[in-house]
Write an enzyme that holds these catalytic residues in place. Structure first.
Site, mmCIF file in Angstrom:
data_model
loop_
_atom_site.group_PDB
_atom_site.id
_atom_site.type_symbol
_atom_site.label_atom_id
_atom_site.label_comp_id
_atom_site.label_asym_id
_atom_site.label_seq_id
_atom_site.Cartn_x
_atom_site.Cartn_y
_atom_site.Cartn_z
ATOM 1 N N ARG A 1 0.842 -1.386 -0.077
ATOM 2 C CA ARG A 1 0.280 0.175 -0.333
ATOM 3 C C ARG A 1 0.682 1.049 0.032
ATOM 4 O O ARG A 1 1.699 1.275 0.508
ATOM 5 C CB ARG A 1 -1.043 -0.266 1.464
ATOM 6 C CG ARG A 1 -2.217 -1.539 1.772
ATOM 7 C CD ARG A 1 -2.460 -1.172 2.143
ATOM 8 N NE ARG A 1 -3.392 -0.037 3.280
ATOM 9 C CZ ARG A 1 -3.551 0.381 4.368
ATOM 10 N NH1 ARG A 1 -3.504 -0.015 5.007
ATOM 11 N NH2 ARG A 1 -4.231 1.565 4.496
ATOM 12 N N SER B 1 0.272 3.964 1.683
ATOM 13 C CA SER B 1 1.007 5.059 2.851
ATOM 14 C C SER B 1 2.147 4.993 3.042
ATOM 15 O O SER B 1 2.868 4.400 3.422
ATOM 16 C CB SER B 1 0.005 4.216 4.124
ATOM 17 O OG SER B 1 0.586 3.843 4.384
ATOM 18 N N LYS C 1 -3.241 -8.038 10.610
ATOM 19 C CA LYS C 1 -3.861 -8.186 11.619
ATOM 20 C C LYS C 1 -5.603 -7.587 10.281
ATOM 21 O O LYS C 1 -6.759 -7.864 10.107
ATOM 22 C CB LYS C 1 -4.413 -6.717 12.388
ATOM 23 C CG LYS C 1 -4.140 -5.801 12.541
ATOM 24 C CD LYS C 1 -4.148 -4.957 13.798
ATOM 25 C CE LYS C 1 -4.352 -3.849 13.448
ATOM 26 N NZ LYS C 1 -5.213 -3.098 12.470
ATOM 27 N N ASP C 2 -4.907 -7.103 9.170
ATOM 28 C CA ASP C 2 -5.960 -6.841 7.883
ATOM 29 C C ASP C 2 -6.593 -8.341 7.486
ATOM 30 O O ASP C 2 -6.953 -7.692 6.570
ATOM 31 C CB ASP C 2 -5.289 -5.690 7.102
ATOM 32 C CG ASP C 2 -5.121 -4.820 8.305
ATOM 33 O OD1 ASP C 2 -5.643 -4.326 8.894
ATOM 34 O OD2 ASP C 2 -4.358 -3.798 7.426
ATOM 35 N N ARG D 1 -12.892 -2.556 18.784
ATOM 36 C CA ARG D 1 -12.346 -3.106 19.671
ATOM 37 C C ARG D 1 -11.700 -2.425 21.320
ATOM 38 O O ARG D 1 -12.400 -2.220 22.087
ATOM 39 C CB ARG D 1 -11.347 -4.368 19.342
ATOM 40 C CG ARG D 1 -10.679 -3.819 20.566
ATOM 41 C CD ARG D 1 -9.022 -5.082 20.606
ATOM 42 N NE ARG D 1 -8.256 -3.995 19.758
ATOM 43 C CZ ARG D 1 -7.708 -3.125 20.253
ATOM 44 N NH1 ARG D 1 -7.215 -3.104 21.263
ATOM 45 N NH2 ARG D 1 -6.202 -2.370 19.094
ATOM 46 N N ARG D 2 -11.257 -1.358 20.492
ATOM 47 C CA ARG D 2 -11.232 0.194 21.282
ATOM 48 C C ARG D 2 -11.967 0.594 22.154
ATOM 49 O O ARG D 2 -12.111 0.803 22.887
ATOM 50 C CB ARG D 2 -9.989 0.955 20.844
ATOM 51 C CG ARG D 2 -8.914 0.879 20.457
ATOM 52 C CD ARG D 2 -7.506 1.142 19.775
ATOM 53 N NE ARG D 2 -6.722 0.897 19.139
ATOM 54 C CZ ARG D 2 -5.984 0.851 17.941
ATOM 55 N NH1 ARG D 2 -6.805 1.238 16.636
ATOM 56 N NH2 ARG D 2 -5.032 0.120 17.456
ATOM 57 N N ARG E 1 -11.179 7.675 11.290
ATOM 58 C CA ARG E 1 -10.110 7.533 10.180
ATOM 59 C C ARG E 1 -8.870 7.743 9.757
ATOM 60 O O ARG E 1 -8.743 9.128 10.152
ATOM 61 C CB ARG E 1 -10.976 6.911 8.896
ATOM 62 C CG ARG E 1 -12.039 5.779 9.377
ATOM 63 C CD ARG E 1 -11.797 4.752 8.151
ATOM 64 N NE ARG E 1 -10.684 4.962 7.255
ATOM 65 C CZ ARG E 1 -10.411 4.401 6.098
ATOM 66 N NH1 ARG E 1 -11.906 3.920 5.319
ATOM 67 N NH2 ARG E 1 -9.808 3.651 5.377
ATOM 68 N N GLY E 2 -8.215 7.135 8.871
ATOM 69 C CA GLY E 2 -6.555 8.040 8.873
ATOM 70 C C GLY E 2 -5.824 7.791 9.041
ATOM 71 O O GLY E 2 -6.123 6.556 9.469
ATOM 72 N N VAL F 1 -1.870 7.628 10.471
ATOM 73 C CA VAL F 1 -0.603 7.477 11.694
ATOM 74 C C VAL F 1 -0.419 8.940 11.647
ATOM 75 O O VAL F 1 -1.255 9.464 12.936
ATOM 76 C CB VAL F 1 -0.020 6.797 11.673
ATOM 77 C CG1 VAL F 1 1.095 7.275 13.362
ATOM 78 C CG2 VAL F 1 -0.181 4.995 12.487
ATOM 79 N N ARG G 1 -3.982 10.723 12.415
ATOM 80 C CA ARG G 1 -4.677 10.885 13.529
ATOM 81 C C ARG G 1 -3.837 11.588 14.049
ATOM 82 O O ARG G 1 -4.351 12.687 15.231
ATOM 83 C CB ARG G 1 -4.742 9.026 13.884
ATOM 84 C CG ARG G 1 -5.223 8.102 13.113
ATOM 85 C CD ARG G 1 -5.715 6.805 13.686
ATOM 86 N NE ARG G 1 -6.182 6.789 12.367
ATOM 87 C CZ ARG G 1 -7.026 5.653 12.811
ATOM 88 N NH1 ARG G 1 -6.974 4.532 14.372
ATOM 89 N NH2 ARG G 1 -7.808 4.532 11.478
ATOM 90 N N CYS H 1 -12.229 -8.626 11.537
ATOM 91 C CA CYS H 1 -11.184 -7.372 11.856
ATOM 92 C C CYS H 1 -11.987 -6.440 12.895
ATOM 93 O O CYS H 1 -11.400 -5.020 13.887
ATOM 94 C CB CYS H 1 -9.800 -6.792 11.210
ATOM 95 S SG CYS H 1 -11.265 -6.190 9.936
#
Length: 328
Positions: free
Chosen positions: A29, A31, A98-99, A146-147, A164-165, A167, A170, A259
């Site tokens: 990706r 990012s 985790k994705d 989850r958080r 969203r966004g 790191v 955020r 997820c």
């Protein structure tokens, strides 16, 4: 074999040399975090095998959508990379583990799971505050159900809002010139890999905030029939990390949760009386944070998948399915 003077190199030898010097194509990706993670893997692969690697940026549907992650579905950040692999446009890909969907892909293989970064969650708050120091009414942002559920379960009178966004964006919502949040909770691994650990105001104890299954781990994937590359990539595999991730994701798969579900898991390897042991903790929390089921299991690394499955069955027997189906 030594080439005799005056004799031309055989065509197959030239082809072999070309194969060794032609860069392998690593899909990623675009990012900053994905590029950093992929470059780490590329550098480690070249150091271990001598083979050059070039990064190929792939745009996923998750990158182009502004919808909440919970609404996008499982695999939204990996499907385009997998399509490029199957089409032969790239040779291997790096995913945030985790994705990935929990089911095995029939034509692809996770050839390596490199050493895991710290899997815990991290708080980045204004004025260097910790979670307990944030005053009542503080607005805290995070992208994971989850958080959100675990923050609400703490009863700290915080306003939790989904965001969203990447790191950087955020963190900017807390520390940037146009900050509109008092704090964010994000995966510590991503912050560390981007070299921004100094901005973390608190690394959250898993007893308060249990991580997502496979958080902090990477998956290096290639075509299952590319046996040569499977062999080369195995040099990057870290057996303790793979065992921990297998246990966590086996629990997730048995729960039939994706997820975006309020499911958390964390496996640790430690030395036991008869060798290494896995200690797996799992939790399912209602989205409103009112109810939670937290259980644990132990076993050997060789039985990692069975440990995860057994813990999931324990959670389901305790009523976890009713919590995953809860609505706010």
């Amino acid at each position: 074999m030594t080439q005799l003077p005056g004799f031309p190199r055989r065509p197959q030898d030239q082809a072999s040399v070309a194969a060794q010097t032609t860069p392998l194509r690593l899909g990623t990706r675009g990012s900053a975090l994905a590029l950093t993670q992929s470059q780490m893997v590329a550098d480690a692969f070249t150091a271990a095998t001598g083979r050059p690697v070039e990064l190929v940026r792939i745009v996923t549907s998750g990158d182009t959508s502004s919808a909440p992650v919970a609404q996008l579905g499982v695999g939204v950040f990996v499907s385009a990379l997998r399509d490029a692999l199957l089409a032969g446009e790239i040779d291997f890909a790096v995913h945030s583990y985790k994705d990935l969907p929990t089911g095995d892909h029939p034509r692809l293989h996770i050839a390596a799971v490199p050493p895991r970064e710290d899997p815990r969650d991290a708080l980045i708050a204004r004025d260097g505050l910790t979670l307990a120091e944030l005053p009542p009414g503080s607005v805290i942002g995070t992208g994971a159900v989850r958080r959100i559920a675990q923050l609400r379960a703490l009863g700290l009178e915080l306003q939790v809002t989904p965001i969203r966004g990447n790191v950087d964006s955020r963190i900017a919502r807390v520390l940037g010139p146009e900050a509109d949040l008092d704090a964010v909770v994000i995966a510590r691994a991503g912050v560390a890999r981007l070299g921004r650990s100094a901005e973390i105001t608190e690394t959250l104890d898993p007893m308060l905030m249990l991580p997502a299954p496979a958080q902090g781990a990477l998956a290096v994937e290639c075509r299952a029939d590319d046996s040569d590359l499977v062999g080369l990539l195995s040099a990057l595999d870290h057996a303790p990390t793979r065992a921990a991730v297998i246990a966590e994701r086996s629990m997730l798969a048995t729960l039939e949760a994706g997820c975006s579900a309020p499911v958390a898991a964390h496996a640790e390897l430690a030395e036991g009386e008869n060798g290494d042991e896995i200690y797996l903790r799992g939790a399912v929390i209602s989205p409103d944070g009112v109810r939670a089921i937290r259980l644990s299991r132990t076993g050997t690394p060789a039985g990692a998948a069975e440990i995860g499955k057994a813990l999931a069955i324990d959670l389901l027997d305790a009523g976890a399915d009713t919590l995953m189906g809860s609505t706010e």
